[in-house]
Motif scaffolding. Structure first.
Motif, short mmCIF file in Angstrom:
data_model
loop_
_atom_site.label_atom_id
_atom_site.label_comp_id
_atom_site.label_asym_id
_atom_site.label_seq_id
_atom_site.Cartn_x
_atom_site.Cartn_y
_atom_site.Cartn_z
N VAL A 11 88.70 -7.36 -77.12
CA VAL A 11 89.40 -6.11 -77.81
C VAL A 11 87.89 -5.26 -77.91
O VAL A 11 87.19 -5.68 -78.51
CB VAL A 11 89.96 -6.16 -78.97
CG1 VAL A 11 91.28 -7.06 -77.67
CG2 VAL A 11 90.30 -5.91 -80.30
N LEU A 12 88.60 -3.47 -77.37
CA LEU A 12 86.90 -2.61 -78.31
C LEU A 12 87.72 -1.64 -79.43
O LEU A 12 89.08 -1.54 -79.47
CB LEU A 12 86.17 -2.06 -76.76
CG LEU A 12 87.91 -0.72 -76.76
CD1 LEU A 12 87.64 0.75 -77.27
CD2 LEU A 12 87.34 -0.31 -74.69
N PHE A 13 86.81 -1.20 -79.82
CA PHE A 13 87.34 -0.61 -81.29
C PHE A 13 86.06 0.75 -81.73
O PHE A 13 84.95 0.56 -81.20
CB PHE A 13 87.60 -1.51 -82.91
CG PHE A 13 86.03 -2.62 -83.14
CD1 PHE A 13 85.13 -1.86 -84.13
CD2 PHE A 13 85.78 -2.91 -82.56
CE1 PHE A 13 83.92 -1.88 -84.66
CE2 PHE A 13 84.88 -4.42 -82.47
CZ PHE A 13 84.27 -3.28 -83.74
N GLY A 54 79.54 4.76 -81.07
CA GLY A 54 79.82 4.42 -79.45
C GLY A 54 81.26 3.67 -80.07
O GLY A 54 82.16 4.29 -80.98
N VAL A 55 81.17 2.60 -79.07
CA VAL A 55 82.37 1.70 -79.31
C VAL A 55 81.74 -0.46 -79.32
O VAL A 55 80.57 -0.08 -78.87
CB VAL A 55 83.60 1.64 -77.94
CG1 VAL A 55 84.01 3.16 -78.49
CG2 VAL A 55 83.02 1.22 -76.39
N HIS A 56 82.62 -0.87 -79.15
CA HIS A 56 82.17 -2.06 -79.96
C HIS A 56 82.95 -3.13 -79.03
O HIS A 56 84.10 -2.43 -78.76
CB HIS A 56 81.42 -2.74 -81.42
CG HIS A 56 81.18 -1.64 -82.21
ND1 HIS A 56 79.60 -1.77 -81.74
CD2 HIS A 56 80.94 -1.00 -83.00
CE1 HIS A 56 78.98 -0.94 -82.52
NE2 HIS A 56 79.89 -0.33 -83.52
N GLU A 94 81.96 4.11 -74.07
CA GLU A 94 83.73 3.49 -73.87
C GLU A 94 83.46 2.63 -72.14
O GLU A 94 84.39 2.15 -72.14
CB GLU A 94 84.55 4.68 -73.97
CG GLU A 94 85.47 3.97 -74.42
CD GLU A 94 86.87 5.34 -74.50
OE1 GLU A 94 88.23 4.69 -74.83
OE2 GLU A 94 86.82 6.66 -74.70
N VAL A 95 82.64 3.54 -71.21
CA VAL A 95 83.32 2.64 -69.92
C VAL A 95 82.75 1.24 -70.01
O VAL A 95 83.66 0.43 -69.43
CB VAL A 95 82.17 3.99 -69.31
CG1 VAL A 95 82.08 3.36 -67.39
CG2 VAL A 95 82.86 5.03 -68.89
N VAL A 96 81.69 1.22 -70.11
CA VAL A 96 80.94 0.05 -70.67
C VAL A 96 81.65 -1.26 -71.06
O VAL A 96 82.09 -2.33 -70.97
CB VAL A 96 79.25 -0.39 -70.67
CG1 VAL A 96 79.67 -1.99 -71.15
CG2 VAL A 96 79.17 0.47 -70.01
N ALA A 97 82.34 -1.11 -72.78
CA ALA A 97 83.52 -1.78 -73.57
C ALA A 97 84.29 -1.53 -71.85
O ALA A 97 85.06 -3.04 -72.44
CB ALA A 97 82.86 -0.71 -74.52
N THR A 98 84.97 -0.86 -71.63
CA THR A 98 86.22 -1.34 -71.33
C THR A 98 85.78 -2.04 -70.17
O THR A 98 87.12 -3.25 -69.53
CB THR A 98 86.83 0.69 -70.74
OG1 THR A 98 87.26 0.98 -71.80
CG2 THR A 98 88.48 0.14 -69.47
N ALA A 143 71.50 -4.06 -75.41
CA ALA A 143 71.99 -2.76 -75.44
C ALA A 143 71.74 -2.57 -77.23
O ALA A 143 71.30 -3.88 -77.99
CB ALA A 143 73.31 -2.92 -75.64
N LEU A 144 71.50 -1.83 -77.30
CA LEU A 144 71.17 -0.85 -78.97
C LEU A 144 71.90 -2.46 -79.94
O LEU A 144 73.44 -2.14 -79.44
CB LEU A 144 71.01 0.19 -79.66
CG LEU A 144 70.10 1.05 -78.17
CD1 LEU A 144 70.46 2.14 -78.26
CD2 LEU A 144 68.23 0.60 -78.94
#
Length: 58
Positions: free
Chosen positions: A35-37, A44-46, A20-24, A6-7
């Protein structure tokens, strides 16, 4: 999407930039260990592991 390819976000300790879909999905597959944030600069999210990362979220 492979997490390892991933970038990366230069503002957040080079964490993977995820949607968010992948992180979830990663959070669920980790049995909620991760946990995502939201990225504070809008990349995006991490995900993070709060058991190992005690400091504030970047």
């Amino acid at each position: 999407m492979r997490y390892s390819s991933a970038l990366r976000c230069s503002a957040c300790e080079h964490r993977a930039i995820l949607d968010e879909v992948v992180a979830t999905r990663l959070v669920a597959e980790s049995h909620e260990v991760l946990v995502l944030f939201d990225c504070p600069v809008g990349n995006g999210v991490h995900v993070r592991n709060p058991d190992f990362e005690k400091g504030p979220v970047s």
